[in-house]
Structure formats: structure tokens, C-alpha cells
Design an enzyme around this catalytic site. Structure first.
Site, PDB file in Angstrom:
ATOM      1  N   ASP A  29       0.815  -1.225   0.000  1.00 13.12           N
ATOM      2  CA  ASP A  29       0.000   0.000   0.000  1.00 13.12           C
ATOM      3  C   ASP A  29       0.846   1.271   0.000  1.00 13.12           C
ATOM      4  OD1 ASP A  29      -2.376  -1.452  -0.037  1.00 13.12           O
ATOM      5  OD2 ASP A  29      -2.462  -1.564   2.152  1.00 13.12           O
ATOM      6  N   LYS A  54       2.032   2.000  -5.313  1.00  7.66           N
ATOM      7  CA  LYS A  54       2.675   1.544  -6.557  1.00  7.66           C
ATOM      8  C   LYS A  54       1.739   1.603  -7.756  1.00  7.66           C
ATOM      9  CE  LYS A  54       3.817  -2.599  -5.324  1.00  7.66           C
ATOM     10  NZ  LYS A  54       3.160  -2.557  -4.013  1.00  7.66           N
ATOM     11  N   THR A  55       0.519   1.100  -7.598  1.00  2.00           N
ATOM     12  CA  THR A  55      -0.394   1.015  -8.740  1.00  2.00           C
ATOM     13  C   THR A  55      -0.790   2.393  -9.239  1.00  2.00           C
ATOM     14  OG1 THR A  55      -1.268  -1.111  -7.974  1.00  2.00           O
ATOM     15  CG2 THR A  55      -2.606   0.128  -9.543  1.00  2.00           C
ATOM     16  N   LYS A  58       1.446  -6.754 -14.130  1.00  2.00           N
ATOM     17  CA  LYS A  58       1.477  -7.148 -12.719  1.00  2.00           C
ATOM     18  C   LYS A  58       1.371  -8.669 -12.717  1.00  2.00           C
ATOM     19  CE  LYS A  58      -0.525  -6.197  -8.176  1.00  2.00           C
ATOM     20  NZ  LYS A  58       0.664  -5.551  -7.597  1.00  2.00           N
ATOM     21  N   ALA A  62       4.710  -6.888  -6.113  1.00  2.00           N
ATOM     22  CA  ALA A  62       3.683  -7.086  -5.087  1.00  2.00           C
ATOM     23  C   ALA A  62       4.322  -6.776  -3.748  1.00  2.00           C
ATOM     24  CB  ALA A  62       3.162  -8.520  -5.125  1.00  2.00           C
ATOM     25  N   PRO A  67       0.360  13.571  -4.519  1.00  2.00           N
ATOM     26  CA  PRO A  67      -0.265  14.124  -3.311  1.00  2.00           C
ATOM     27  C   PRO A  67      -1.358  13.218  -2.765  1.00  2.00           C
ATOM     28  CG  PRO A  67      -1.188  15.173  -5.246  1.00  2.00           C
ATOM     29  CD  PRO A  67      -0.089  14.267  -5.750  1.00  2.00           C
ATOM     30  N   LEU A  72      -4.943  12.634  -2.262  1.00  2.00           N
ATOM     31  CA  LEU A  72      -6.171  13.116  -2.880  1.00  2.00           C
ATOM     32  C   LEU A  72      -7.353  12.264  -2.433  1.00  2.00           C
ATOM     33  CD1 LEU A  72      -4.794  13.575  -6.525  1.00  2.00           C
ATOM     34  CD2 LEU A  72      -5.124  15.366  -4.806  1.00  2.00           C
TER      35      LEU A  72
END
Length: 243
Positions: free
Chosen positions: A12, A15-16, A37, A123, A214, A216
Site C-alpha cells: 500500500d 505503486k499502482t 502485474k 507485489a 499528493p 487526494l
């Protein structure tokens, strides 16, 4: 064709979102784009089979379009470490098999003679296990890919970032760039501390900063791409694995 492996300081880290934003930016510049991925856990059952939200995001930013299996070869339902999820369903994962799969995808891309950016998202962090002996880092070493590090900006991220960068270097690989990802809104809400953390990353990570994503409320590849620059990756000379 420019190809990079994207890793994070931990799970978390963003990365994505960062990978999708960089691919989006490449597309807006008229380049081909491919997000891969190869291994994903935490997939949902659909009429088409298991699907992972992160892999779908990368598929959406890939041009020319590709099928889901190209993006995500190994999909597992449990939202746990991939090697545990794979063991639960009796699917062995090996660095050689994953590397060969990726080589085939990259070869197909090269044969298409596209001027393109390919980003392979890992991952979790750098040493996420594949099995009892190997990790995803072993795949990247076999492919000798330069690495982009996504730093999840939160308490403890300096230690995570510096350890990750040192591990990448120790494995004989090139850190091509890093991105700050404001995953913790409370942390980002303290501008002095936030700026001091970024300053330390700039001075300590021997690689160009591609930008800071940032915090968001409703982030998207398009909105985040405005804060990043893919240019250092596209202009980077080919890197060879250190002996």
C-alpha cells in the site's frame, strides 16, 4: 522500448497509482504503454475469472490494448502474501517461471517495434517471497531491469526507503528513479515535517525524483500524472546489471 520494474517501500505504498499515472503520461505523449502485474493476490471472482483491481488499472493504461492474462498471469483470491496464497491453491511460483513469462511479454512488445514504456509492478516490497527460497527480487535480477521505487510517505518511510534502495543496489541493480506517494493524509498535513522528509529522501536516494503524488480524496491516473514526470525514465540510457 523502455522497461522498468516498480517496487514499493511496503504494501500500500501507492505503486499502482504511480505506475498507472506514469503510463498515462506516456500515452499522452504519443507513446505505447504497457503495465504488467504478473502476480496479484486479493482478486475477486468475476464471470471472466479472477480479477485484481490493481491489474485492471494497469490494463486500462496499456496501449495498444492487451487482454487481462497478459497483464496478470497469476491471480489469487486471498488478500495475503502471494507465496502463501499460491501454496493454498497448490500453484508453485518460481523466479525462473515468472521471469520467462515476462521475457515473452517483453519480446512480443519489442517485435511490435513500438516506441513505448513498459512498467512491471511488483507485489508489496522488494523482498516479497515467491517460495521458501526465492523472492520477486530474484525475478528482477534475472531480467536485469532498472528499478523505480515508490516511497509511501508516512512515519517510518525514511528507514524503509533507505533499506530498499540499499537492497536494490546490493542485488546489482540500478535505481532509475523514485516517487514520493502521500499515502498518509495526516502525515502530509504537517507541511514542515513532510518537507523535511522529502528533503532527506532527495539527499539520500541516489536517483532522480520523478515527482510526489499528493494525498487526494479521489485520485486517478490522470490527476496524479500532473505531479509526476516520466521524462527521466524515457531519457535514461540502457542499464546493465552490475557484476
Amino acid at each position: 522500448m523502455s522497461t522498468f520494474f516498480v517496487t514499493g517501500t511496503d504494501t500500500d505504498a501507492g505503486k499502482t497509482l504511480v505506475t498507472s499515472a506514469l503510463l498515462y503520461q506516456a500515452r499522452t505523449q504519443g507513446l505505447g504503454s504497457l503495465g504488467l502485474k504478473p502476480i496479484a493476490s486479493g482478486c475477486e471472482e468475476t464471470p471472466e475469472g479472477l480479477r485484481n483491481a490493481d491489474a485492471l488499472s494497469l490494463q486500462a493504461q496499456s496501449y495498444p490494448t492487451v487482454d487481462y492474462a497478459t497483464v496478470n498471469r497469476w491471480a489469487f483470491a486471498p488478500a495475503i502474501a502471494p507465496h502463501i496464497a499460491a501454496a493454498e491453491v497448490g500453484v508453485p511460483l518460481t523466479a525462473v517461471e515468472v521471469a520467462e513469462h515476462l521475457k515473452a511479454r517483453l519480446t512480443t512488445r519489442m517485435e511490435a517495434r513500438l516506441d513505448s514504456l513498459t512498467l512491471i509492478e511488483g507485489a508489496g516490497g522488494w523482498y516479497v517471497p515467491l517460495n521458501a527460497q526465492e523472492s520477486l527480487a530474484d525475478v528482477v535480477k534475472q531480467l536485469a531491469l532498472p528499478v523505480v521505487l515508490v516511497v509511501g510517505l508516512k512515519l517510518g518511510c525514511l528507514n524503509h526507503a533507505l533499506l530498499s534502495a540499499r537492497a536494490i543496489h546490493a542485488d546489482g541493480l540500478h535505481l532509475a528513479g523514485w516517487v514520493g506517494s502521500a499515502v498518509d493524509g495526516d502525515f502530509a498535513a504537517h507541511p514542515t515535517r513532510f518537507a523535511a522528509t522529502l528533503a532527506r529522501l532527495h539527499s539520500s536516494l541516489n536517483a532522480p525524483c520523478l515527482g510526489v503524488a499528493p494525498h487526494l480524496d479521489a485520485p486517478s491516473a490522470k490527476t496524479v500524472s500532473a505531479f509526476l514526470s516520466v521524462a527521466p525514465l524515457l531519457s535514461a540510457p540502457p542499464q546493465r546489471r552490475a557484476p
